[in-house]
Scaffold this active site. Sequence first.
Site, PDB file in Angstrom:
ATOM      1  N   PRO A  10      39.737  38.618 -16.892  1.00  0.00           N
ATOM      2  CG  PRO A  10      38.547  36.628 -17.141  1.00  0.00           C
ATOM      3  CD  PRO A  10      39.583  37.472 -17.804  1.00  0.00           C
ATOM      4  CG  ASP A  33      41.465  49.522 -12.613  1.00  0.00           C
ATOM      5  OD1 ASP A  33      41.791  50.647 -12.238  1.00  0.00           O
ATOM      6  OD2 ASP A  33      40.712  49.300 -13.578  1.00  0.00           O
ATOM      7  CE  LYS A  55      38.030  54.549 -11.357  1.00  0.00           C
ATOM      8  NZ  LYS A  55      37.390  55.128 -12.537  1.00  0.00           N
ATOM      9  N   GLY A  86      39.590  43.021 -17.092  1.00  0.00           N
ATOM     10  CA  GLY A  86      38.833  42.630 -18.283  1.00  0.00           C
ATOM     11  C   GLY A  86      39.395  43.273 -19.532  1.00  0.00           C
ATOM     12  CG  MET A 166      29.844  47.703 -12.744  1.00  0.00           C
ATOM     13  SD  MET A 166      30.498  49.274 -13.350  1.00  0.00           S
ATOM     14  CE  MET A 166      30.032  49.223 -15.082  1.00  0.00           C
ATOM     15  CB  ALA A 195      34.110  35.029 -13.511  1.00  0.00           C
TER      16      ALA A 195
HETATM   17  N1  SAH Z   1      36.454  46.253 -18.071  1.00  0.00           N
HETATM   18  C1  SAH Z   1      35.865  45.201 -17.250  1.00  0.00           C
HETATM   19  C2  SAH Z   1      34.573  45.638 -16.596  1.00  0.00           C
HETATM   20  C3  SAH Z   1      34.729  46.791 -15.621  1.00  0.00           C
HETATM   21  S1  SAH Z   1      33.236  47.174 -14.777  1.00  0.00           S
HETATM   22  C4  SAH Z   1      35.679  43.952 -18.102  1.00  0.00           C
HETATM   23  O1  SAH Z   1      35.799  44.014 -19.330  1.00  0.00           O
HETATM   24  O2  SAH Z   1      35.460  42.887 -17.522  1.00  0.00           O
HETATM   25  C5  SAH Z   1      33.363  46.177 -13.326  1.00  0.00           C
HETATM   26  C6  SAH Z   1      32.332  45.079 -13.362  1.00  0.00           C
HETATM   27  O3  SAH Z   1      32.779  44.010 -14.172  1.00  0.00           O
HETATM   28  C7  SAH Z   1      32.034  44.444 -12.017  1.00  0.00           C
HETATM   29  O4  SAH Z   1      31.108  45.177 -11.283  1.00  0.00           O
HETATM   30  C8  SAH Z   1      31.454  43.107 -12.442  1.00  0.00           C
HETATM   31  O5  SAH Z   1      30.119  43.258 -12.901  1.00  0.00           O
HETATM   32  C9  SAH Z   1      32.306  42.787 -13.656  1.00  0.00           C
HETATM   33  N2  SAH Z   1      33.480  41.934 -13.348  1.00  0.00           N
HETATM   34  C10 SAH Z   1      34.763  42.223 -13.596  1.00  0.00           C
HETATM   35  N3  SAH Z   1      35.555  41.185 -13.281  1.00  0.00           N
HETATM   36  C11 SAH Z   1      34.737  40.204 -12.820  1.00  0.00           C
HETATM   37  C12 SAH Z   1      34.944  38.862 -12.370  1.00  0.00           C
HETATM   38  N4  SAH Z   1      36.149  38.326 -12.293  1.00  0.00           N
HETATM   39  N5  SAH Z   1      33.859  38.149 -11.988  1.00  0.00           N
HETATM   40  C13 SAH Z   1      32.629  38.676 -12.056  1.00  0.00           C
HETATM   41  N6  SAH Z   1      32.373  39.921 -12.485  1.00  0.00           N
HETATM   42  C14 SAH Z   1      33.411  40.672 -12.865  1.00  0.00           C
END
Ligand code: SAH
Length: 242
Positions: A10, A33, A55, A86, A166, A195
Amino acid sequence: MTVYLVGAGPGSADLLTLRAARLLGEADVVVIDRLVDESVRACINANAEVIEVGKQPGQSGTQALINDLLVTLGLSGGTIVRLKGGDPFVFGRGFEEVLALQGASIPVEVVPGVSSALAAPAAAGIPVTHRDLSRGVVIVTGTGSGGSAVDLTALAQSGLTIVLLMGVERRAELARQLLDGGLDEGTPVAAIEWAWTDRQRVVATTLAHLATAVISSPAVLVIGAVAGYSAAEISTFAHALR
Ligand code: SAH
């Protein structure tokens, strides 16, 4: 000539898996990304070629170009890392990339990552499940329109913690669906922006006020009784990042 589809976690590099960190150190090319944190980028071997394919939200049309790029790189050999925020299989379109590579007979290996869906609530000290408050958690995308959007009305009665990724832009509509479905106006909501980065910010609100709360992307929205737990009571190293 394996392409490694790697979860970056994250935010902070401390939350990379050991396997992800090792592959970043060995990579010849890293395709990266937009949301990947600076501390994770710092783990990439200095001689690697780094290709940004960040993107902006809504630019899904570029996915075909990314798939083509990965195939071209895969065919050219070396250690290719496709780094995704993530976990690569949580709303990351990772599986589309796997299919594109397999279609070109290029071996793919997936390295799971710590998803923001679970890590963002944890950063705020929120337990997504709790023996007395919530016997489960659903992870839902807040994007989509018309028939492709998830209808949250049916989830309102589930008694489960709802984690929305999202979901910031459409939060007014999402809140309305949950209220229509019977959730109480006072149902706690926590929004965790950025986060596990030095920009982390937690907004505590309720379902009635979610539409007007000031929240910006990227954020994870946690909806349900567990979101009422006070972030201040738990110490995570996310505090140290700030
Ligand atoms: N594959 C990623 C999610 C991709 S979709 C995962 O597993 O975390 C992208 C969304 O993930 C963002 O719009 C937000 O809702 C969330 N996101 C990803 N990283 C974040 C972070 N550090 N803090 C808060 N939301 C996060």
